[in-house]
Design an enzyme around this catalytic site. Structure first.
Site, PDB file in Angstrom:
ATOM      1  N   GLU A  62      -7.670 -42.948  14.585  1.00  0.00           N
ATOM      2  CA  GLU A  62      -6.329 -42.357  14.748  1.00  0.00           C
ATOM      3  C   GLU A  62      -6.404 -40.890  15.148  1.00  0.00           C
ATOM      4  O   GLU A  62      -5.512 -40.384  15.825  1.00  0.00           O
ATOM      5  CB  GLU A  62      -5.507 -42.517  13.470  1.00  0.00           C
ATOM      6  N   PHE A 124      -0.361 -50.637  -1.978  1.00  0.00           N
ATOM      7  CA  PHE A 124      -1.530 -50.673  -1.094  1.00  0.00           C
ATOM      8  C   PHE A 124      -1.241 -49.880   0.182  1.00  0.00           C
ATOM      9  O   PHE A 124      -0.214 -50.070   0.816  1.00  0.00           O
ATOM     10  CB  PHE A 124      -1.889 -52.117  -0.748  1.00  0.00           C
ATOM     11  N   GLN A 125      -2.121 -48.991   0.525  1.00  0.00           N
ATOM     12  CA  GLN A 125      -2.017 -48.134   1.715  1.00  0.00           C
ATOM     13  C   GLN A 125      -0.752 -47.284   1.722  1.00  0.00           C
ATOM     14  O   GLN A 125      -0.154 -47.050   2.768  1.00  0.00           O
ATOM     15  CB  GLN A 125      -2.145 -48.956   3.004  1.00  0.00           C
ATOM     16  N   LYS A 174       8.144 -50.602   6.374  1.00  0.00           N
ATOM     17  CA  LYS A 174       7.894 -51.927   6.950  1.00  0.00           C
ATOM     18  C   LYS A 174       9.156 -52.786   6.908  1.00  0.00           C
ATOM     19  O   LYS A 174       9.459 -53.504   7.861  1.00  0.00           O
ATOM     20  CB  LYS A 174       6.743 -52.611   6.190  1.00  0.00           C
ATOM     21  N   MET A 488     -22.076 -22.123  17.150  1.00  0.00           N
ATOM     22  CA  MET A 488     -21.257 -20.968  16.792  1.00  0.00           C
ATOM     23  C   MET A 488     -21.537 -20.516  15.355  1.00  0.00           C
ATOM     24  O   MET A 488     -21.591 -19.321  15.055  1.00  0.00           O
ATOM     25  CB  MET A 488     -19.768 -21.308  16.964  1.00  0.00           C
TER      26      MET A 488
HETATM   27  C1  LIG Z   1     -13.564 -30.089  12.090  1.00  0.00           C
HETATM   28  C2  LIG Z   1     -14.315 -28.795  12.042  1.00  0.00           C
HETATM   29  N1  LIG Z   1     -15.323 -28.647  11.152  1.00  0.00           N
HETATM   30  C3  LIG Z   1     -16.021 -27.487  11.111  1.00  0.00           C
HETATM   31  C4  LIG Z   1     -15.725 -26.469  11.953  1.00  0.00           C
HETATM   32  C5  LIG Z   1     -16.504 -25.148  11.902  1.00  0.00           C
HETATM   33  N2  LIG Z   1     -17.217 -24.944  13.164  1.00  0.00           N
HETATM   34  C6  LIG Z   1     -16.740 -24.143  14.147  1.00  0.00           C
HETATM   35  S1  LIG Z   1     -17.699 -24.125  15.502  1.00  0.00           S
HETATM   36  C7  LIG Z   1     -18.826 -25.141  14.782  1.00  0.00           C
HETATM   37  C8  LIG Z   1     -20.057 -25.549  15.527  1.00  0.00           C
HETATM   38  C9  LIG Z   1     -19.780 -26.416  16.694  1.00  0.00           C
HETATM   39  O1  LIG Z   1     -20.999 -26.930  17.138  1.00  0.00           O
HETATM   40  P1  LIG Z   1     -21.164 -27.601  18.547  1.00  0.00           P
HETATM   41  O2  LIG Z   1     -20.139 -28.640  18.759  1.00  0.00           O
HETATM   42  O3  LIG Z   1     -22.563 -28.068  18.691  1.00  0.00           O
HETATM   43  O4  LIG Z   1     -20.817 -26.416  19.548  1.00  0.00           O
HETATM   44  P2  LIG Z   1     -21.620 -25.076  19.857  1.00  0.00           P
HETATM   45  O5  LIG Z   1     -21.037 -24.003  18.993  1.00  0.00           O
HETATM   46  O6  LIG Z   1     -23.058 -25.321  19.573  1.00  0.00           O
HETATM   47  O7  LIG Z   1     -21.344 -24.822  21.309  1.00  0.00           O
HETATM   48  C10 LIG Z   1     -18.421 -25.490  13.486  1.00  0.00           C
HETATM   49  C11 LIG Z   1     -19.208 -26.357  12.562  1.00  0.00           C
HETATM   50  C12 LIG Z   1     -14.649 -26.657  12.842  1.00  0.00           C
HETATM   51  N3  LIG Z   1     -14.236 -25.711  13.678  1.00  0.00           N
HETATM   52  N4  LIG Z   1     -13.983 -27.836  12.883  1.00  0.00           N
END
Ligand SMILES: Cc1ncc(C[n+]2csc(CCOP(=O)(O)OP(=O)(O)O)c2C)c(N)n1
Length: 588
Positions: A62, A124-125, A174, A488
């Site tokens: 979803e 449920f749900q 529902k 990042m």
């Molecule tokens: C759902 C979610 N979980 C955690 C984060 C924290 N977060 C921000 S950037 C990042 C790393 C992303 O890694 P990647 O997709 O390999 O991209 P890169 O930065 O290596 O280009 C994380 C864990 C987030 N923004 N969203």
């Protein structure tokens, strides 16, 4: 909104709630729904099976349905629709709903709810999805009677798409879907108290024009609201009439061409030196559809300390939220800009004289261009990969990004020349946005090229929607920028945690094999590891238009996003590389 074919109550067709839901979707012109069935929403799927107008796209999660609805909405300007069952189906929509709320994307989420008498019994749900989404929807409805379905759907689409766009949830029990009632399509939306102001107050626009005339260091601080308002042409006219430099936020990339001399690029944490410097030294910020987000302002108390502020936004709640506006203007950016242009044109002798300011900023732009070093070991530079994708594909394509370093590099190195071609999760920063958003975009603009620029971390959150793409004939192109890490976060560990890489190594050099994964999902899988291979794989991907393509680019893991303002510090502390700050001493 179809409101002309009002049906008299007498003699109205008697339909089940489920049938009236589908008929209502047809009335509002919802031609695509992304969703997954389940118990509570099941009655709706039966008439959906027969609809000649509504295409239902069966997603694999979803969350994918919600982001796809966002992608579809972003590229078509229409309302995107997603559908899910009660409980876990509905809660899986929470992330994209929150994302759409933060980035003002018009979507309608339709969820099944347990039967009315069971509500509150931990059936449920059962999940109180209207309660859960109250703070992240523009509005939501719990519909318990079949006869209320058409009105709720009509209102939901109206609310989502007018004023400041945003997500609306319609939760339908529902038993309401199963009950019967005469179908009545209201002649008009009846929402007393909901009257978004689009026309700006003339006095406020006159005040703004006066400030503009008096300014010596003005900046047009342009946000996503200008994209949503479709005001790109008006913005260009205003900028060229006045000569005022322009900065485009992450959500506004492309609304003013990057190739335009007056464009200083993106402001904020990873903004260009020229954009950040312009805001810091400005004496007048003309904020159009932007919201003084902390990623733009940095430390708020030292943000643009000398500037007066004109703040135009369709949402009055944004104005003076973070930074007090000297001239608040509530209105649609297209109308605000148009009125400003006609006022300023009427007194051309009052236009600001900006030659000194412009040459100072052009000099900054020349001295501190965005750029990157190629890795010395001959491995692939992620920035180079993204730049080549943009150069070989061109500015007419649509580009979705995930969240992380690759997103920021995409924001710097893709060709931003047209409005509405850029999709990303700016406000919520949702990893997993890219693949399903690209899917939704491709459904919306099937004849255009749609690239997703994703990270190896993000890709692993929602890549299963490529199965949907393969089966439904949605040939997106996804570039996985594989730096083997949550890049990042790793960058912050490098800079602020002494290189202690706690839990950011994804080991994607070992598992998964992205090429095989792509092929297993019915896509073409390609891979490049050296600079010499880059153009060939991009061209190959561009030549395949009947299947989704995944290209893995194995890149250097130590590449960093520059420039950078460390979180919570002043924008004056911007660094162009580690321990390298611009020289600000040449004051104007
Ligand atoms: C759902 C979610 N979980 C955690 C984060 C924290 N977060 C921000 S950037 C990042 C790393 C992303 O890694 P990647 O997709 O390999 O991209 P890169 O930065 O290596 O280009 C994380 C864990 C987030 N923004 N969203």
């Amino acid at each position: 909104m179809a409101d002309s074919d009002d049906q008299p109550r007498q003699g109205a067709e008697v339909l089940t709630g489920a049938q009236s839901l589908v008929k209502s979707l047809e009335q509002v012109g919802a031609d695509v729904v992304f969703g997954i069935p389940g118990g509570a929403i099941l009655p709706a799927y039966d008439p959906l099976y027969d609809s000649k107008f509504v295409r239902h796209i069966l997603v694999r999660h979803e969350q994918g349905a919600g982001h796809a609805a966002q992608g579809y909405a972003m590229v078509t300007g229409k309302v995107g629709v997603c559908m899910a069952t009660s409980g876990p189906g509905a809660t899986n929509l929470v992330t994209p709903i929150a994302d759409a709320y933060m980035d003002s994307v018009p979507i309608v989420a339709i969820t099944g709810q347990v039967a009315g008498p069971s509500i509150g019994t931990d059936a449920f749900q059962e999940a109180d999805i209207t309660g859960i989404t109250m703070p992240i929807t523009k509005h939501n409805f719990l519909v318990r009677r079949a006869e209320d379905i058409p009105g709720a759907i009509q209102a939901a689409f109206h609310i989502a798409s007018t004023g400041r766009p945003g997500p609306v949830l319609v939760d339908i029990t529902k038993d309401a879907l199963q009950a019967t009632a005469p179908f009545h399509w209201p002649q008009q939306v009846d929402l007393p108290g909901y009257r978004p102001v689009t026309k700006p107050h003339g006095k406020q626009v006159r005040e703004a024009a006066k400030l503009i005339s008096a300014a010596t260091r003005p900046v047009l601080y342009v946000g996503g609201g200008v994209v949503k308002a479709g005001a790109s042409a008006e913005l260009k006219e205003l900028a060229e009439l006045t000569g005022i430099p322009v900065v485009t936020t992450l959500m506004a990339r492309g609304v003013f061409p990057d190739s335009h001399q007056q464009n200083l690029g993106m402001p904020g944490m990873h903004g260009t030196v020229a954009a950040v410097g312009a805001l810091q030294r400005s004496d007048l910020l003309i904020s159009l559809g932007a919201r003084f987000d902390d990623r733009v302002t940095g430390q708020l108390s030292s943000f643009a300390p000398l500037a007066k502020v004109i703040h135009a936004d369709i949402d009055p709640a944004e104005i003076s939220k973070n930074r007090v506006a000297d001239v608040p203007i509530v209105g649609d950016c297209k109308e605000v800009i148009t009125e400003l242009i006609s006022l300023l044109k009427a007194s051309p002798d009052q236009l600001p004289r900006l030659s000194e300011w412009s040459s100072y900023l052009q000099d900054l732009k020349r001295r501190y261009p965005t750029g990157y070093d190629l890795p010395e070991d001959g491995s692939l530079s992620p920035q180079y990969v993204i730049q080549r994708i943009g150069e070989l594909t061109g500015p007419d394509a649509y580009y979705a990004a995930g969240v992380g370093q690759h997103q920021m590099w995409a924001a710097h190195y893709l060709p931003f020349e047209r409005p509405g071609r850029w999709l990303n999760s700016g406000g919520l920063g949702t990893m997993g946005y890219c693949v399903p958003a690209a899917m939704g975009a491709k459904v919306g603009v099937p004849d255009s090229v749609v690239w997703g620029i994703d990270g190896d971390g993000c890709f692993q959150m929602t890549n299963q929607e490529l199965v949907t793409c393969a089966l439904e004939g949605i040939p997106v192109k996804i570039a996985v920028i594989n730096n083997q890490s949550l890049g990042m976060v790793r960058q912050w560990q490098t800079l602020f945690y002494q290189g202690r890489y706690s839990n950011t190594d994804l080991k994607t050099n070992r598992v998964p094999d992205f090429q095989k994964l792509a092929e297993a999902m019915g896509c073409v899988g390609l891979r490049a590891e050296t600079p010499e291979e880059v153009d060939a794989v991009i061209e190959k991907a561009l030549s395949i238009n009947d299947m989704p393509v995944v290209v893995e680019f194995v890149v250097h893991k130590d590449a960093m996003v520059w420039p950078m303002v460390a979180a919570g510090t002043s924008n004056d502390e911007i660094k162009v590389a580690r321990d390298m700050a611009p020289k600000w001493d040449e004051e104007i």
